[in-house]
Design a protein around this motif. Structure first.
Motif, PDB file in Angstrom:
ATOM      1  N   GLN A 207       0.840  -1.207   0.000  1.00  0.00           N
ATOM      2  CA  GLN A 207       0.000   0.000   0.000  1.00  0.00           C
ATOM      3  C   GLN A 207       0.874   1.256   0.000  1.00  0.00           C
ATOM      4  O   GLN A 207       0.567   2.242  -0.664  1.00  0.00           O
ATOM      5  N   LEU A 208       1.962   1.188   0.746  1.00  0.00           N
ATOM      6  CA  LEU A 208       2.857   2.351   0.821  1.00  0.00           C
ATOM      7  C   LEU A 208       3.461   2.657  -0.554  1.00  0.00           C
ATOM      8  O   LEU A 208       3.517   3.811  -0.979  1.00  0.00           O
ATOM      9  N   TYR A 209       3.891   1.629  -1.266  1.00  0.00           N
ATOM     10  CA  TYR A 209       4.437   1.842  -2.613  1.00  0.00           C
ATOM     11  C   TYR A 209       3.380   2.487  -3.507  1.00  0.00           C
ATOM     12  O   TYR A 209       3.671   3.408  -4.269  1.00  0.00           O
ATOM     13  N   GLU A 210       2.151   1.958  -3.419  1.00  0.00           N
ATOM     14  CA  GLU A 210       1.091   2.511  -4.268  1.00  0.00           C
ATOM     15  C   GLU A 210       0.825   3.967  -3.906  1.00  0.00           C
ATOM     16  O   GLU A 210       0.610   4.800  -4.789  1.00  0.00           O
ATOM     17  N   ALA A 211       0.890   4.283  -2.612  1.00  0.00           N
ATOM     18  CA  ALA A 211       0.674   5.669  -2.171  1.00  0.00           C
ATOM     19  C   ALA A 211       1.752   6.592  -2.749  1.00  0.00           C
ATOM     20  O   ALA A 211       1.516   7.786  -2.937  1.00  0.00           O
ATOM     21  N   PHE A 212       2.929   6.049  -3.029  1.00  0.00           N
ATOM     22  CA  PHE A 212       3.998   6.851  -3.640  1.00  0.00           C
ATOM     23  C   PHE A 212       3.989   6.757  -5.166  1.00  0.00           C
ATOM     24  O   PHE A 212       4.960   7.106  -5.828  1.00  0.00           O
ATOM     25  N   GLY A 213       2.867   6.250  -5.720  1.00  0.00           N
ATOM     26  CA  GLY A 213       2.693   6.314  -7.166  1.00  0.00           C
ATOM     27  C   GLY A 213       3.292   5.157  -7.940  1.00  0.00           C
ATOM     28  O   GLY A 213       3.535   5.285  -9.143  1.00  0.00           O
ATOM     29  N   ILE A 214       3.530   4.021  -7.273  1.00  0.00           N
ATOM     30  CA  ILE A 214       4.012   2.832  -7.978  1.00  0.00           C
ATOM     31  C   ILE A 214       2.824   1.883  -8.147  1.00  0.00           C
ATOM     32  O   ILE A 214       2.415   1.227  -7.193  1.00  0.00           O
ATOM     33  N   PRO A 215       2.247   1.798  -9.348  1.00  0.00           N
ATOM     34  CA  PRO A 215       1.058   0.964  -9.510  1.00  0.00           C
ATOM     35  C   PRO A 215       1.413  -0.527  -9.504  1.00  0.00           C
ATOM     36  O   PRO A 215       2.367  -0.942 -10.161  1.00  0.00           O
TER      37      PRO A 215
END
Ligand SMILES: [Zn+2]
Ligand SMILES: [Zn+2]
Length: 349
Positions: A207-215
């Motif tokens: 989730q953290l990666y996705e929050a930083f824009g990594i789909p």
């Protein structure tokens, strides 16, 4: 000005006396610069911490919001002044937010690279070689036997196995920070658009990666009681979970594990890994050597790993080199265990 005025080795780790700050300290210190979020480098309990926003977020996710006295985020390439020392964080290509730290004072340039790799990774910006006088490197895979293959080719092995064995669940062991997200991103790049299932310990950092824009596409938690239905699915879990009770009851599982250590067949056998994938987030031998050359450094310090071999290579190249024998920076295996503990690994429910 000499290199040791800018950086010296203390019991708490690398220390810059001119700026009164430690880098990736091994014990709590008043002021710390943190290269990246892996738990052997990013520890809780420091006073002031300077790191990238991503690394700070990873530390907060791991240790709670009060992981340090005060946190300051720095952008890649932004120069911060600490007393007479210029400090710049530059991409290390290791995991989200990972940085090399350039220290400049009195015309001398020292780079602490933290952990790094040169191979492409869709989840973080690539390593930027920095010209410097002293380069401080890891040597996790610092032996000529370690030449990492193309990670995409390793992912293809997994995708082929999924096509061959649609009735079997594919349990994929991977470190929850960095490796897991890179594997998913590489699968998505290759067109795999089905859900990827997650062990509970994997969820938060995804989730953290996705929050930083990594789909990362369609990710789903493995719900209790649902394992029997996951034939043909990819299930990501921490390496330790492959052998414990949690791994049971999946349909005829194929056990896969992604690590640079999978180059060593005996390691794969020891772990009972049926499908070893050689995917490393650390530089292999050729990358270590070519990186040292690119920095133009005349002096190299080797923090941890196979230090002697790399020091020997440097000496042959005419560079001054020394092993630091730093204890406390783990290899990937130790890292995985530590992460499973701190990431709230769910019991074998
Ligand atoms: Zn690391
Ligand atoms: Zn490390």
């Amino acid at each position: 000005m000499q290199a040791r005025d800018i950086l010296s080795l203390t019991p708490a780790g690398l220390y810059c006396p001119l700026a009164d700050v430690h880098i990736d300290p091994l014990r709590p210190v008043p002021r710390a610069l943190i290269t990246h979020g892996h738990s052997d480098h990013a520890r809780a309990g420091h006073g002031a911490v300077l790191a990238t926003a991503e690394t700070l977020a990873i530390m907060a996710a791991r240790y709670g919001e009060s992981f340090c006295g005060s946190a300051q985020a720095v952008r890649y390439g932004e120069r911060v002044t600490l007393g007479p020392v210029g400090v710049t964080f530059l991409p290390a290509g290791h995991v989200l937010g990972s940085a090399q730290i350039l220290l400049e004072a009195g015309g001398l340039r020292v780079v602490v690279s933290g952990d790094y790799k040169r191979a492409g990774d869709p989840t973080c910006p690539p390593f930027e070689p920095v010209r410097c006088d002293v380069f401080i490197t890891e040597a996790t895979f610092g032996l000529p036997v370690f030449r990492h293959p193309d990670a995409g080719g390793e992912i293809d092995k997994l995708l082929r196995s999924l096509a061959l064995f649609p009735e079997r669940a594919h349990l994929l062991g991977a470190y929850p920070l960095g490796k897991a997200q890179r594997l998913v991103a590489l699968m998505r790049q290759r067109g795999y658009d089905r859900p990827v299932y997650l062990h509970g310990a994997m969820e938060r950092l995804m989730q953290l990666y996705e929050a930083f824009g990594i789909p990362l596409g369609d990710l789903r938690r493995v719900e209790p009681g649902s394992r029997e239905s996951l034939a043909g699915a990819v299930v990501l879990c921490p390496p330790g979970a492959l052998q414990d009770l949690w791994a049971r009851r999946f349909p005829d599982p194929v056990t896969a594990f992604a690590s640079g250590w999978m180059r060593v067949r005996a390691r794969a056998r020891q772990r009972g890994v049926e499908l070893p994938l050689v995917v490393s987030d650390h530089a292999g031998w050729d990358e270590l050597c070519s990186t040292i050359r690119e920095t133009g450094a005349s002096e190299v310090w080797v923090t941890h790993g196979a230090e002697e071999a790399l020091v020997h290579w440097c000496t042959r190249e005419g560079l001054a080199a020394r092993p630091l024998h730093m204890l406390g920076y783990g290899d990937d295996e130790a890292e995985a265990e530590a992460v499973a503990e701190t990431a709230g690994a769910e019991p074998a429910a």
